[in-house]
Design a protein around this motif. Structure first.
Motif, PDB file in Angstrom:
ATOM      1  N   GLY A  99       0.824  -1.210   0.000  1.00  0.00           N
ATOM      2  CA  GLY A  99       0.000   0.000   0.000  1.00  0.00           C
ATOM      3  C   GLY A  99       0.852   1.252   0.000  1.00  0.00           C
ATOM      4  N   LYS A 100       0.433   2.243  -0.788  1.00  0.00           N
ATOM      5  CA  LYS A 100       1.151   3.516  -0.866  1.00  0.00           C
ATOM      6  C   LYS A 100       0.156   4.659  -0.745  1.00  0.00           C
ATOM      7  CE  LYS A 100       4.895   1.827  -3.848  1.00  0.00           C
ATOM      8  NZ  LYS A 100       5.608   2.008  -5.145  1.00  0.00           N
ATOM      9  N   GLY A 101       0.532   5.658   0.060  1.00  0.00           N
ATOM     10  CA  GLY A 101      -0.311   6.830   0.256  1.00  0.00           C
ATOM     11  C   GLY A 101       0.117   7.586   1.487  1.00  0.00           C
ATOM     12  N   ASP A 102      -0.055   8.894   1.485  1.00  0.00           N
ATOM     13  CA  ASP A 102       0.338   9.720   2.624  1.00  0.00           C
ATOM     14  C   ASP A 102      -0.800   9.734   3.632  1.00  0.00           C
ATOM     15  OD1 ASP A 102       1.276  11.530   4.439  1.00  0.00           O
ATOM     16  OD2 ASP A 102       1.697  13.125   3.002  1.00  0.00           O
ATOM     17  N   LEU A 103      -0.685   8.894   4.655  1.00  0.00           N
ATOM     18  CA  LEU A 103      -1.756   8.741   5.639  1.00  0.00           C
ATOM     19  C   LEU A 103      -1.805   9.875   6.655  1.00  0.00           C
ATOM     20  CD1 LEU A 103      -1.610   4.896   6.294  1.00  0.00           C
ATOM     21  CD2 LEU A 103      -2.976   6.173   4.649  1.00  0.00           C
ATOM     22  N   THR A 104      -0.951  10.890   6.487  1.00  0.00           N
ATOM     23  CA  THR A 104      -1.008  12.052   7.380  1.00  0.00           C
ATOM     24  C   THR A 104      -2.017  13.081   6.880  1.00  0.00           C
ATOM     25  OG1 THR A 104       0.796  13.182   6.189  1.00  0.00           O
ATOM     26  CG2 THR A 104       1.406  11.741   8.029  1.00  0.00           C
TER      27      THR A 104
END
Length: 265
Positions: free
Chosen positions: A208-213
Motif C-alpha cells: 500500500g502507498k499513500g500519505d496517511l497524514t
C-alpha cells in the motif's frame, strides 16, 4: 623514392600517435572505471556499517516513537538495523514481536510475528526528530476484533494532542508520515460482532502507498490472498478461496469513511 619513403615514415608516425592516443583513452577509461568501482564499494560499505555506528541514538529515538504514538504492550526479542533488509530504506526491525490491542480486548494479541520493521528517512537519523515513513510486516498474525457496539482493538494510536504534548518534551520524539505499508505472508483475522462478520485469511500479501497524514488519503493497494474464508450473519459465503485485487481507496482519516474509487477484484 625519397618522397615515397617520406610518406611511409609519416604514415608510421601517425600510426604511432594514433596508438598512443587510444592507449591514453583506454588508460583514462580504466582509471575512471577503477574509481567508479572504488566509489561503489565504498558506498556499499558505508550503507552496510552505518547502522552499526549509531545503534544507541536510533534505539533511543525508536523507543521514543513507540511511547509517543502507541498505547498498548509491545514486546520484542531484539532490534536490528539494516540497509539491506528492505533496501534502499534504512530499517529498524523488531524481531519476534507481539503487540496487544486496546479496549475492549486489551489482553488479546493485535499483531505478532517474525519481524515488524520501521522504514526511516536516512537524514533524520542525524536530526533531533526521527522520521518514520514506511512499515514492513513479515510472517505475522493480525487479529482485529470488534465488539457488538463497534469498538475495535486496533485503536492503539494515541491522539494527536497527546502525541504533540509528548514530542515537545521527549528527546526521542519522531515524525510519523506513513507513505508505504508492506505485509508479507501474514495470517489475517477480522471478527466484527456488530455486523456480524468474520473474515479469515491464511496468507496475505499486501503493498500500500499513500500519505496517511493527510485528511483525505488516496491509498493505492495491491493485494494477494490465499485461504480466504468469509462468514456474514453466521452464514459462510467463501471457503478456501484466493483473491487478487488492485484498489484505490479514498480515506477520510477524520471519520474513517471509505470510498473505493478503483475496485478491481
Amino acid at each position: 623514392m625519397g618522397f615515397i619513403k617520406l610518406l611511409v615514415d609519416f604514415h608510421e608516425v601517425c600510426f604511432i600517435f594514433e596508438r598512443i592516443y587510444y592507449l591514453m583513452k583506454a588508460t583514462n577509461f580504466l582509471k575512471g572505471l577503477k574509481l567508479t568501482l572504488i566509489g561503489i564499494v565504498s558506498l556499499f560499505t558505508i550503507l552496510l556499517f552505518l547502522p552499526e555506528l549509531f545503534p544507541g541514538p536510533v534505539s533511543k529515538k525508536i523507543k521514543g516513537f513507540v511511547n509517543e504514538n502507541i498505547e498498548g504492550e509491545l514486546n520484542f526479542s531484539k532490534a536490528r538495523f539494516s540497509f539491506l533488509k528492505h533496501f534502499p530504506a534504512l530499517t529498524v526491525s523488531l524481531m519476534d514481536f507481539s503487540l496487544k490491542g486496546s479496549q475492549p480486548f486489551p489482553n488479546d494479541t493485535l499483531m505478532a510475528g517474525k519481524e515488524f520493521a520501521f522504514g526511516l528517512d536516512l537524514f533524520s537519523v542525524f536530526k533531533e526528530r526521527l522520521s518514520v515513513n514506511q512499515f514492513f510486516l513479515v510472517d505475522a498474525f493480525i487479529n482485529i476484533q470488534v465488539d457488538s457496539l463497534g469498538n475495535g482493538n486496533y485503536n492503539i494510536v494515541k491522539s494527536s494532542t497527546d502525541s504533540v504534548q509528548t514530542s515537545d518534551t521527549s528527546a526521542g520524539s519522531a515524525n510519523l508520515r506513513i507513505e508505504r505499508i508492506s505485509i508479507t505472508n501474514t495470517r489475517f483475522v477480522y471478527h466484527d460482532r456488530s455486523l456480524p462478520m468474520l473474515l479469515q485469511v491464511a496468507s496475505l500479501n499486501y503493498q500500500g502507498k499513500g500519505d496517511l497524514t493527510k485528511e483525505i488519503v488516496d491509498l493505492d493497494s495491491k493485494l494477494q490472498a490465499n485461504g480466504v474464508n468469509f462468514w456474514y450473519d453466521n452464514e459462510k459465503y467463501a471457503s478456501e478461496k484466493s483473491l487478487d485485487a488492485e484498489l484505490v481507496t479514498r480515506i477520510n482519516t477524520g471519520n474513517l469513511e471509505l470510498t473505493f474509487t478503483k475496485n478491481d477484484l
